[in-house]
Design a protein around this motif. Sequence first.
Motif, PDB file in Angstrom:
ATOM      1  N   GLU A 248      41.339 -21.254 -27.951  1.00  0.00           N
ATOM      2  CA  GLU A 248      40.197 -20.434 -27.559  1.00  0.00           C
ATOM      3  C   GLU A 248      40.693 -19.067 -27.120  1.00  0.00           C
ATOM      4  N   SER A 249      39.960 -18.026 -27.479  1.00  0.00           N
ATOM      5  CA  SER A 249      40.339 -16.673 -27.042  1.00  0.00           C
ATOM      6  C   SER A 249      39.102 -15.794 -26.979  1.00  0.00           C
ATOM      7  N   GLY A 250      39.225 -14.726 -26.204  1.00  0.00           N
ATOM      8  CA  GLY A 250      38.109 -13.798 -26.074  1.00  0.00           C
ATOM      9  C   GLY A 250      38.256 -12.969 -24.811  1.00  0.00           C
ATOM     10  N   GLU A 251      37.191 -12.258 -24.449  1.00  0.00           N
ATOM     11  CA  GLU A 251      37.219 -11.488 -23.205  1.00  0.00           C
ATOM     12  C   GLU A 251      37.280 -12.468 -22.033  1.00  0.00           C
ATOM     13  N   THR A 252      38.124 -12.147 -21.044  1.00  0.00           N
ATOM     14  CA  THR A 252      38.410 -13.077 -19.946  1.00  0.00           C
ATOM     15  C   THR A 252      37.150 -13.603 -19.267  1.00  0.00           C
ATOM     16  N   ARG A 253      36.258 -12.709 -18.877  1.00  0.00           N
ATOM     17  CA  ARG A 253      35.053 -13.124 -18.140  1.00  0.00           C
ATOM     18  C   ARG A 253      34.215 -14.085 -18.985  1.00  0.00           C
ATOM     19  N   ASP A 254      34.121 -13.790 -20.289  1.00  0.00           N
ATOM     20  CA  ASP A 254      33.302 -14.602 -21.195  1.00  0.00           C
ATOM     21  C   ASP A 254      33.883 -16.012 -21.332  1.00  0.00           C
ATOM     22  N   VAL A 255      35.220 -16.089 -21.521  1.00  0.00           N
ATOM     23  CA  VAL A 255      35.870 -17.393 -21.703  1.00  0.00           C
ATOM     24  C   VAL A 255      35.784 -18.227 -20.422  1.00  0.00           C
ATOM     25  N   ILE A 256      35.989 -17.583 -19.268  1.00  0.00           N
ATOM     26  CA  ILE A 256      35.954 -18.324 -17.997  1.00  0.00           C
ATOM     27  C   ILE A 256      34.528 -18.767 -17.640  1.00  0.00           C
ATOM     28  N   LYS A 257      33.545 -17.918 -17.928  1.00  0.00           N
ATOM     29  CA  LYS A 257      32.148 -18.280 -17.616  1.00  0.00           C
ATOM     30  C   LYS A 257      31.571 -19.270 -18.617  1.00  0.00           C
ATOM     31  N   HIS A 258      31.978 -19.139 -19.886  1.00  0.00           N
ATOM     32  CA  HIS A 258      31.403 -19.988 -20.943  1.00  0.00           C
ATOM     33  C   HIS A 258      32.514 -20.626 -21.779  1.00  0.00           C
ATOM     34  N   PRO A 259      33.314 -21.530 -21.188  1.00  0.00           N
ATOM     35  CA  PRO A 259      34.381 -22.161 -21.974  1.00  0.00           C
ATOM     36  C   PRO A 259      33.793 -23.024 -23.091  1.00  0.00           C
ATOM     37  N   ALA A 260      34.292 -22.821 -24.320  1.00  0.00           N
ATOM     38  CA  ALA A 260      33.733 -23.537 -25.473  1.00  0.00           C
ATOM     39  C   ALA A 260      34.652 -24.634 -25.983  1.00  0.00           C
ATOM     40  N   HIS A 261      35.883 -24.686 -25.475  1.00  0.00           N
ATOM     41  CA  HIS A 261      36.817 -25.737 -25.892  1.00  0.00           C
ATOM     42  C   HIS A 261      36.977 -26.743 -24.752  1.00  0.00           C
ATOM     43  N   PRO A 262      37.012 -28.053 -25.062  1.00  0.00           N
ATOM     44  CA  PRO A 262      37.169 -29.063 -23.999  1.00  0.00           C
ATOM     45  C   PRO A 262      38.424 -28.840 -23.150  1.00  0.00           C
ATOM     46  N   TYR A 263      39.489 -28.308 -23.755  1.00  0.00           N
ATOM     47  CA  TYR A 263      40.734 -28.084 -23.012  1.00  0.00           C
ATOM     48  C   TYR A 263      40.567 -26.967 -21.980  1.00  0.00           C
ATOM     49  N   THR A 264      39.924 -25.875 -22.383  1.00  0.00           N
ATOM     50  CA  THR A 264      39.664 -24.761 -21.456  1.00  0.00           C
ATOM     51  C   THR A 264      38.790 -25.240 -20.303  1.00  0.00           C
ATOM     52  N   LYS A 265      37.763 -26.005 -20.642  1.00  0.00           N
ATOM     53  CA  LYS A 265      36.840 -26.533 -19.627  1.00  0.00           C
ATOM     54  C   LYS A 265      37.592 -27.442 -18.649  1.00  0.00           C
ATOM     55  N   ALA A 266      38.482 -28.297 -19.205  1.00  0.00           N
ATOM     56  CA  ALA A 266      39.262 -29.216 -18.364  1.00  0.00           C
ATOM     57  C   ALA A 266      40.235 -28.461 -17.462  1.00  0.00           C
ATOM     58  N   LEU A 267      40.842 -27.397 -17.981  1.00  0.00           N
ATOM     59  CA  LEU A 267      41.749 -26.571 -17.169  1.00  0.00           C
ATOM     60  C   LEU A 267      41.011 -25.975 -15.981  1.00  0.00           C
ATOM     61  N   LEU A 268      39.815 -25.452 -16.231  1.00  0.00           N
ATOM     62  CA  LEU A 268      39.039 -24.807 -15.175  1.00  0.00           C
ATOM     63  C   LEU A 268      38.552 -25.829 -14.138  1.00  0.00           C
ATOM     64  N   GLN A 269      38.245 -27.043 -14.587  1.00  0.00           N
ATOM     65  CA  GLN A 269      37.765 -28.081 -13.658  1.00  0.00           C
ATOM     66  C   GLN A 269      38.881 -28.657 -12.789  1.00  0.00           C
ATOM     67  N   SER A 270      40.125 -28.426 -13.202  1.00  0.00           N
ATOM     68  CA  SER A 270      41.255 -28.983 -12.435  1.00  0.00           C
ATOM     69  C   SER A 270      41.767 -28.030 -11.362  1.00  0.00           C
ATOM     70  N   ILE A 271      41.107 -26.865 -11.232  1.00  0.00           N
ATOM     71  CA  ILE A 271      41.569 -25.846 -10.272  1.00  0.00           C
ATOM     72  C   ILE A 271      40.676 -25.829  -9.035  1.00  0.00           C
ATOM     73  N   PRO A 272      41.265 -25.852  -7.823  1.00  0.00           N
ATOM     74  CA  PRO A 272      40.436 -25.770  -6.612  1.00  0.00           C
ATOM     75  C   PRO A 272      39.768 -24.404  -6.484  1.00  0.00           C
ATOM     76  N   ILE A 273      38.556 -24.398  -5.956  1.00  0.00           N
ATOM     77  CA  ILE A 273      37.814 -23.144  -5.796  1.00  0.00           C
ATOM     78  C   ILE A 273      37.840 -22.743  -4.319  1.00  0.00           C
ATOM     79  N   LEU A 274      38.255 -21.503  -4.059  1.00  0.00           N
ATOM     80  CA  LEU A 274      38.367 -20.994  -2.697  1.00  0.00           C
ATOM     81  C   LEU A 274      37.000 -21.008  -2.007  1.00  0.00           C
ATOM     82  N   GLY A 275      36.960 -21.550  -0.785  1.00  0.00           N
ATOM     83  CA  GLY A 275      35.720 -21.560  -0.018  1.00  0.00           C
ATOM     84  C   GLY A 275      34.954 -22.868  -0.094  1.00  0.00           C
TER      85      GLY A 275
END
Length: 337
Positions: A248-275
């Motif tokens: 998956e590739s594209g503009e950073t904000r777009d990829v992080i807000k709208h991940p289209a690949h299961p791997y990208t989505k899984a990477l983002l779900q495995s990261i703790p969110i501050l706050g």
Amino acid sequence: MEKETRENDVILRVKDLKTFFYTNNRCNRAINGVSFDIRKGKTLSIVGESGCGKSVTASSIMQLLPELSRIEEGEITYFSSDGEVNIEKLPKNGKKMRSLRGSDIAMIFQDPMTALNPVYTIGFQIVENLRAHMNMSRKDAKKRAVELLAQMGIPNPEQRVNEYPHQFSGGMRQRAMIAMAMSCNPKVLIADEPTTALDVTIQAQIFELMMKLKEDFDTAILLITHDMGVVNEVSDDMAVMYMGNIVESGETRDVIKHPAHPYTKALLQSIPILGKGRNQDLEPIRGSTPDPYNRPVGCQFRDRCDYMTEKCGEMPPEEMVSEDHMVRCWHWKEVLK
């Protein structure tokens, strides 16, 4: 019109790159058809788990691959002020490649101890780079080396410039190496996890210096990292790598807000969110990366994916989610829901 501007801004283009490693009569397709553009004054981040091919991509661009590996196919084109340079066709230690390394294209290596020569002082190694590429006198180069070390937050730079790598701490060695890479104001800076050994305060300073280099000299940066927070903060575009492919590739904000690949989505779900505190649910990606010498047929992520079907036995083609957002997945529409 915007697409044309993006095309004119490209300073380094990697197209269908295939880099293979050969050991014990076996072949590891470490990079298996990777394509991306690095644009002037922009930062492209490559993210992915260890072993996905991020550092091999950087080594291929720099022509610093180990003996039992080679670029099998593809193009690495550097658009210099004197015209196009096909890096993949240049001899590793030829005059042209050596003139590009350190001046036009510089690299910050992941491990400073293997990149710095233990028998020469830090100052000597920075001075050598400056004199080789910038036509400076020894006195001016030494003065510039002291300035660079001071910029990197190294205390007593006038004294430390005459010391050897073993006299520096791990973080200070990393900063000295970053100083060396940034010394000639390169057109392309490849940063392979540049702040791994550094504390967060120094990390922020280093990224600030890299951003300043980008603004002042229109430097293009290829950032290799595991840190999605850093990617979101400093990069313009991003590419997600898995087992030698960009999935998956594209503009950073777009990829992080709208991940289209299961791997990208899984990477983002495995990261703790501050706050969100310690009660937040973190979902590690199940399983582990497959053996590079015994890869699954078709999509490389299939055995770890929640969306797997029979169709995943074939390698998915590149599909465009939007004008600048690419994904390689048969089920990307379901992932986006």
